[in-house]
Every structure is written in structure tokens, then in C-alpha cells.
Write a protein that holds these residues in place. Structure first.
Motif, PDB file in Angstrom:
ATOM      1  N   ASP A  71       0.840  -1.199   0.000  1.00 34.67           N
ATOM      2  CA  ASP A  71       0.000   0.000   0.000  1.00 34.67           C
ATOM      3  C   ASP A  71       0.879   1.255   0.000  1.00 34.67           C
ATOM      4  N   PRO A  72       1.694   1.421  -1.048  1.00 35.32           N
ATOM      5  CA  PRO A  72       2.717   2.467  -1.032  1.00 35.32           C
ATOM      6  C   PRO A  72       2.131   3.871  -1.151  1.00 35.32           C
ATOM      7  N   ALA A  73       2.688   4.797  -0.386  1.00 35.96           N
ATOM      8  CA  ALA A  73       2.297   6.209  -0.453  1.00 35.96           C
ATOM      9  C   ALA A  73       3.260   6.934  -1.383  1.00 35.96           C
ATOM     10  N   LEU A  74       3.193   6.593  -2.675  1.00 39.49           N
ATOM     11  CA  LEU A  74       4.095   7.213  -3.644  1.00 39.49           C
ATOM     12  C   LEU A  74       3.782   8.697  -3.810  1.00 39.49           C
ATOM     13  N   HIS A  75       2.496   9.016  -3.760  1.00 37.01           N
ATOM     14  CA  HIS A  75       2.074  10.417  -3.847  1.00 37.01           C
ATOM     15  C   HIS A  75       0.732  10.566  -3.148  1.00 37.01           C
ATOM     16  N   ILE A  76       0.633  11.540  -2.258  1.00 35.30           N
ATOM     17  CA  ILE A  76      -0.602  11.862  -1.560  1.00 35.30           C
ATOM     18  C   ILE A  76      -0.959  13.304  -1.915  1.00 35.30           C
ATOM     19  N   GLU A  77      -2.170  13.534  -2.368  1.00 38.08           N
ATOM     20  CA  GLU A  77      -2.578  14.895  -2.697  1.00 38.08           C
ATOM     21  C   GLU A  77      -2.396  15.795  -1.471  1.00 38.08           C
ATOM     22  N   PRO A  78      -1.883  17.031  -1.665  1.00 34.55           N
ATOM     23  CA  PRO A  78      -1.552  17.894  -0.523  1.00 34.55           C
ATOM     24  C   PRO A  78      -2.658  18.055   0.516  1.00 34.55           C
ATOM     25  N   PRO A  79      -3.932  18.248   0.139  1.00 38.99           N
ATOM     26  CA  PRO A  79      -4.944  18.376   1.206  1.00 38.99           C
ATOM     27  C   PRO A  79      -5.055  17.117   2.067  1.00 38.99           C
ATOM     28  N   VAL A  80      -4.933  15.953   1.439  1.00 36.34           N
ATOM     29  CA  VAL A  80      -5.017  14.700   2.185  1.00 36.34           C
ATOM     30  C   VAL A  80      -3.778  14.534   3.064  1.00 36.34           C
ATOM     31  N   ALA A  81      -2.607  14.885   2.516  1.00 37.18           N
ATOM     32  CA  ALA A  81      -1.372  14.791   3.300  1.00 37.18           C
ATOM     33  C   ALA A  81      -1.449  15.675   4.543  1.00 37.18           C
ATOM     34  N   PHE A  82      -2.008  16.877   4.392  1.00 28.90           N
ATOM     35  CA  PHE A  82      -2.154  17.776   5.540  1.00 28.90           C
ATOM     36  C   PHE A  82      -3.100  17.170   6.576  1.00 28.90           C
ATOM     37  N   GLU A  83      -4.191  16.590   6.090  1.00 27.17           N
ATOM     38  CA  GLU A  83      -5.155  15.968   7.005  1.00 27.17           C
ATOM     39  C   GLU A  83      -4.525  14.818   7.767  1.00 27.17           C
ATOM     40  N   ARG A  84      -3.775  13.971   7.058  1.00 26.71           N
ATOM     41  CA  ARG A  84      -3.140  12.835   7.729  1.00 26.71           C
ATOM     42  C   ARG A  84      -2.062  13.308   8.703  1.00 26.71           C
ATOM     43  N   ALA A  85      -1.344  14.370   8.361  1.00 25.36           N
ATOM     44  CA  ALA A  85      -0.332  14.907   9.270  1.00 25.36           C
ATOM     45  C   ALA A  85      -0.974  15.361  10.578  1.00 25.36           C
ATOM     46  N   GLU A  86      -2.167  15.940  10.483  1.00 27.12           N
ATOM     47  CA  GLU A  86      -2.875  16.360  11.695  1.00 27.12           C
ATOM     48  C   GLU A  86      -3.216  15.157  12.576  1.00 27.12           C
ATOM     49  N   LEU A  87      -3.505  14.013  11.946  1.00 27.02           N
ATOM     50  CA  LEU A  87      -3.866  12.818  12.700  1.00 27.02           C
ATOM     51  C   LEU A  87      -2.672  12.172  13.392  1.00 27.02           C
ATOM     52  N   THR A  88      -1.461  12.535  12.972  1.00 24.45           N
ATOM     53  CA  THR A  88      -0.263  11.922  13.553  1.00 24.45           C
ATOM     54  C   THR A  88       0.526  12.927  14.393  1.00 24.45           C
ATOM     55  N   ARG A  89      -0.161  13.897  14.980  1.00 27.81           N
ATOM     56  CA  ARG A  89       0.514  14.855  15.855  1.00 27.81           C
ATOM     57  C   ARG A  89       1.166  14.112  17.021  1.00 27.81           C
ATOM     58  N   THR A  90       2.308  14.608  17.424  1.00 25.48           N
ATOM     59  CA  THR A  90       3.030  13.941  18.510  1.00 25.48           C
ATOM     60  C   THR A  90       2.693  14.508  19.881  1.00 25.48           C
ATOM     61  N   ASP A  91       1.771  15.480  19.940  1.00 25.13           N
ATOM     62  CA  ASP A  91       1.395  15.983  21.256  1.00 25.13           C
ATOM     63  C   ASP A  91       0.296  15.141  21.890  1.00 25.13           C
ATOM     64  N   VAL A  92      -0.162  14.102  21.190  1.00 30.55           N
ATOM     65  CA  VAL A  92      -1.170  13.203  21.743  1.00 30.55           C
ATOM     66  C   VAL A  92      -0.471  12.194  22.643  1.00 30.55           C
ATOM     67  N   THR A  93      -0.906  12.109  23.899  1.00 26.67           N
ATOM     68  CA  THR A  93      -0.327  11.165  24.839  1.00 26.67           C
ATOM     69  C   THR A  93      -1.420  10.287  25.418  1.00 26.67           C
ATOM     70  N   PHE A  94      -0.998   9.222  26.077  1.00 22.56           N
ATOM     71  CA  PHE A  94      -1.933   8.231  26.595  1.00 22.56           C
ATOM     72  C   PHE A  94      -1.584   7.903  28.038  1.00 22.56           C
ATOM     73  N   GLY A  95      -2.620   7.539  28.790  1.00 22.78           N
ATOM     74  CA  GLY A  95      -2.403   7.171  30.177  1.00 22.78           C
ATOM     75  C   GLY A  95      -1.962   5.740  30.360  1.00 22.78           C
ATOM     76  N   SER A  96      -2.166   4.906  29.326  1.00 20.70           N
ATOM     77  CA  SER A  96      -1.798   3.491  29.409  1.00 20.70           C
ATOM     78  C   SER A  96      -1.690   2.922  28.007  1.00 20.70           C
ATOM     79  N   ALA A  97      -1.099   1.723  27.921  1.00 22.65           N
ATOM     80  CA  ALA A  97      -1.023   1.040  26.635  1.00 22.65           C
ATOM     81  C   ALA A  97      -2.417   0.704  26.115  1.00 22.65           C
ATOM     82  N   ASP A  98      -3.317   0.303  26.994  1.00 20.30           N
ATOM     83  CA  ASP A  98      -4.681  -0.015  26.566  1.00 20.30           C
ATOM     84  C   ASP A  98      -5.370   1.199  25.963  1.00 20.30           C
ATOM     85  N   GLU A  99      -5.137   2.363  26.547  1.00 16.55           N
ATOM     86  CA  GLU A  99      -5.727   3.586  25.996  1.00 16.55           C
ATOM     87  C   GLU A  99      -5.195   3.863  24.596  1.00 16.55           C
TER      88      GLU A  99
END
Length: 247
Positions: free
Chosen positions: A108-136
């Protein structure tokens, strides 16, 4: 670069590249259970896992790192397998160093992602999201709509390998924020050419990535039922395709 190896050290090498925010140890099950007669190498590339997090994080730097890592491991030519952004890196490596890539496996290679979609996915992978446990963390991953039939046990292994302490009793995934931003920017750029070597492409029927695989002699295309994470949603079908291709 940090690497992990499985299988037969004397076997034909298969170098595995993960997607953005991932790590090389995601290929353990494939290496141990299905490719035991191969020398399977999982790489944490720059900005991810246990490799250096120092910039730059460009495609050019990743490709240079992969060449240096292969040289350090005594690997001249190999089969290269990449998922998502890792698939893009395999294609980039094949274009720049065709002698290095004897066969290419693009999951499922990401050879090219349209810029609006790439921006949306980048928002979903923010690193400021933390969890209280592995289960969470597992519940959040299973509930984000991108996984369909992934066993919870796969994500339990993922949290054991990839969650780290962020302080104050919270956990976060182990990748550099800047590396992730740059990776999504790179995926929004022009795609690399399809590899000229024998190539297997495995795509998820319900993947959020839209990709048109060319019907040419050197490319075999297999569609599996699940989503983008084909080694999680459809491990057996994906692994079967990889084993047939390499065999």
C-alpha cells in the motif's frame, strides 16, 4: 541506523522499511514466521524508533542512510520491502540506485498523496497526543477508523515496542515531530517512477490511499480485503503474496 534482524543470517536479504510514525520491528512476525529462510532486516530510519533523530529528514537523506546502512551490513543487492512511506522510499532507492534493488515489494505504497489529504493525515499523527496506558493507546488506534480486522494482539506488541514515557506518567509513540511533518510533505511531492525490477504491489481494498497500479509486465498486483495497514488487517494474505513473489 538502528536495525533488527530475523531469519537465516546466510539467507537472501530482504530489507524492510516501515511507514511514517512506525519502526522496523513491525516486521518481526513476517520475518520470523514466513521468511525464516531469508535474512530479514527491519530498519528504523532517521527520526523514528531507535535511530538518530537528527535532521535532515528529506527523501534524499533517507535514501543515503539506507545505502550506508546496507553497506554497513554487507548487503549489496537485496529485495526491498516497504509499507506506505517506506514503499515510496523503496521506489526512490530503485530509481537512484537500481543495482541495489533486485526486487521491490510495495505494501500500500504512499508514492504520492494529494496535498490536502497529506495535511489531514499529518494532523492525525501529531506527537502531542499522549496516553495514560497502553490499553488507551490501543483503543485509540482501533477507534480511528483506519483498521478493520487487525487483531488486538498485534497492537499489544506495537505498544510494547513503540510507546515511550513522555513524562508525568503519560506515554507517546516514539518518533520525531519534525520527521513526520517532512515525511508528509515529501509524500505530497511528485511520485518516484515505478521500479523497473520485478515488483509486487499489495493494496488494501478499503485503504484511504488511492493508487493506480500500472498493468506492465514487471509488476504483479494483489488486492487484500482490509485497509492501509495490510500486514495488520490482512497478515496471512499479504504474507502469502510476499512468499509467492520471493519464491
Amino acid at each position: 541506523m538502528s536495525v533488527t534482524e530475523w531469519g537465516d543470517p546466510q539467507g537472501p536479504p530482504v530489507v524492510c522499511l516501515h511507514g511514517v510514525t512506525g519502526h522496523g520491528r513491525r516486521f518481526r512476525k513476517l520475518g520470523e514466521e514466513r521468511l525464516a529462510s531469508y535474512r530479514v532486516v527491519g530498519v528504523d530510519y532517521r527520526g523514528h524508533g531507535f535511530s538518530t533523530w537528527e535532521p535532515p529528514w528529506s527523501v534524499e537523506q533517507h535514501v543515503a542512510d539506507l545505502v550506508d546502512t546496507a553497506d554497513a551490513l554487507g548487503i549489496a543487492g537485496a529485495a526491498w520491502l516497504g509499507h506506505s512511506f517506506g514503499g515510496k522510499l523503496v521506489a526512490e532507492l530503485a530509481a537512484r540506485h537500481p543495482d541495489r534493488v533486485e526486487r521491490a515489494i510495495l505494501l500500500d505504497p504512499a508514492l504520492h498523496i494529494e496535498p490536502p489529504v497529506a495535511f489531514e493525515r499529518a494532523e492525525l499523527t501529531r506527537t502531542d497526543v499522549t496516553f495514560g496506558s497502553a490499553d488507551e493507546a490501543i483503543d485509540a488506534r482501533l477507534g480511528d477508523g483506519s483498521l478493520f480486522t487487525t487483531p488486538r494482539a498485534f497492537l499489544e506488541e506495537e505498544t510494547a515496542e513503540h510507546l515511550v514515557d513522555s513524562g508525568a506518567g503519560r506515554l507517546r509513540w516514539q518518533y520525531a515531530p519534525g520527521a513526520v511533518i517532512v515525511a508528509w510533505s515529501e509524500m505530497a511531492n511528485e511520485p518516484p517512477p515505478w521500479p523497473q525490477c520485478q515488483t509486487l504491489v499489495v493494496t488494501g481494498e478499503r485503504s484511504w490511499i488511492s493508487i493506480r497500479v500500472p498493468r506492465i509486465a514487471n509488476i504483479a498486483h494483489v488486492v487484500v480485503p482490509g485497509g492501509h495497514s495490510v500486514l495488520w488487517d490482512d497478515f496471512d494474505a499479504t504474507a502469502d503474496a510476499v512468499v509467492r513473489f520471493l519464491g
